[in-house]
Scaffold this active site. Structure first.
Site, short mmCIF file in Angstrom:
data_model
loop_
_atom_site.label_atom_id
_atom_site.label_comp_id
_atom_site.label_asym_id
_atom_site.label_seq_id
_atom_site.Cartn_x
_atom_site.Cartn_y
_atom_site.Cartn_z
CG HIS A 46 -1.92 -0.97 1.41
ND1 HIS A 46 -2.03 -1.79 2.52
CD2 HIS A 46 -2.97 -1.31 0.60
CE1 HIS A 46 -3.07 -2.58 2.39
NE2 HIS A 46 -3.67 -2.32 1.24
CE LYS A 76 -10.61 -7.32 1.82
NZ LYS A 76 -9.53 -6.44 1.39
NE ARG A 92 -2.99 -7.35 -4.16
CZ ARG A 92 -3.74 -7.51 -3.11
NH1 ARG A 92 -3.20 -7.79 -1.94
NH2 ARG A 92 -5.05 -7.45 -3.19
CB SER A 149 -3.87 -6.52 5.08
OG SER A 149 -3.72 -5.25 4.51
P1 ADP Z 1 -10.02 -3.43 -0.30
O1 ADP Z 1 -10.76 -4.17 0.77
O2 ADP Z 1 -10.73 -2.18 -0.75
O3 ADP Z 1 -9.56 -4.28 -1.44
P2 ADP Z 1 -7.22 -3.37 0.57
O4 ADP Z 1 -6.64 -2.62 1.73
O5 ADP Z 1 -7.13 -4.85 0.58
O6 ADP Z 1 -8.72 -2.85 0.45
O7 ADP Z 1 -6.54 -2.84 -0.77
C1 ADP Z 1 -6.68 -1.50 -1.21
C2 ADP Z 1 -6.10 -1.38 -2.61
O8 ADP Z 1 -4.69 -1.56 -2.57
C3 ADP Z 1 -6.64 -2.42 -3.60
O9 ADP Z 1 -6.75 -1.83 -4.88
C4 ADP Z 1 -5.56 -3.48 -3.62
O10 ADP Z 1 -5.52 -4.18 -4.85
C5 ADP Z 1 -4.31 -2.62 -3.45
N1 ADP Z 1 -3.21 -3.37 -2.85
C6 ADP Z 1 -3.25 -4.15 -1.76
N2 ADP Z 1 -2.05 -4.71 -1.52
C7 ADP Z 1 -1.23 -4.25 -2.49
C8 ADP Z 1 0.15 -4.48 -2.84
N3 ADP Z 1 0.90 -5.34 -2.15
N4 ADP Z 1 0.66 -3.85 -3.91
C9 ADP Z 1 -0.12 -3.03 -4.65
N5 ADP Z 1 -1.43 -2.79 -4.40
C10 ADP Z 1 -1.98 -3.39 -3.34
#
Ligand code: ADP
Length: 158
Positions: free
Chosen positions: A17, A41, A90, A128
């Site tokens: 992130h 979630k 990803r 996460s």
């Molecule tokens: P959500 O529940 O909205 O998917 P997340 O916190 O899981 O929230 O992810 C928020 C955004 O960040 C999403 O677009 C996800 O694909 C992206 N994201 C999560 N992890 C990574 C990572 N390791 N590298 C790049 N983008 C990521």
């Protein structure tokens, strides 16, 4: 002023992130990291904890702030004068879900664009959930979680 929101669950914020935030902060005048509810979630950390952890990690960025959002992402973007929604991709697995979200948002408000940042290879496996699983089992999370919040994450999951 070009404003973008980066919505997500951030449970907790990971190095993946943070890398998206860092890259996007160079392309926009202001990035609003928005902690939004994802009905699929059940977060481990409260919204306040997630916001505090994001704030600890973005303290060196002048043009990034963290807020707790609610309602539709497009409505939240409009309220904050943001013309862009940032998301990360990803792997192919992300693509279908992200495409569905982006298309839905396009139908809800065609003035707001979704911009995708492709994950760097070193973060393309990172989520996460993966970081929490490693922390829960006592593993080393320094490659996954920003150092500012490692002790908080470990304390919550031990
Ligand atoms: P959500 O529940 O909205 O998917 P997340 O916190 O899981 O929230 O992810 C928020 C955004 O960040 C999403 O677009 C996800 O694909 C992206 N994201 C999560 N992890 C990574 C990572 N390791 N590298 C790049 N983008 C990521």
């Amino acid at each position: 002023m070009k404003i973008a929101i980066y919505p997500g669950t951030f449970d907790p914020i990971t190095n993946g992130h943070l890398n998206i935030i860092k890259r996007a902060s160079k392309n926009f005048d202001l990035i609003i990291v928005a902690i939004m509810e994802n009905i699929k979630k059940k977060p481990t950390f409260t919204t306040i904890e997630r916001k505090e952890m994001i704030e600890a990690c973005i303290k060196d960025f002048q043009n990034v702030k963290a807020v707790v959002g609610s309602g539709l992402t497009v409505d939240f973007a409009k309220k904050n004068n943001a013309g862009v929604i940032i998301r990360g991709i990803r792997a192919v697995a992300d693509y279908e879900y992200e495409l569905q979200q982006a298309t839905t948002n396009m139908l809800l408000n065609d003035e707001i664009e979704t911009v995708f940042y492709v994950a760097r290879p070193e973060y393309s496996f990172l989520s996460s959930s993966v970081a929490k699983e490693v922390a829960y089992n006592g593993g080393d999370i320094t490659k996954f979680i920003p150092e500012e919040i490692i002790s908080r994450v470990k304390a919550k999951l031990k």
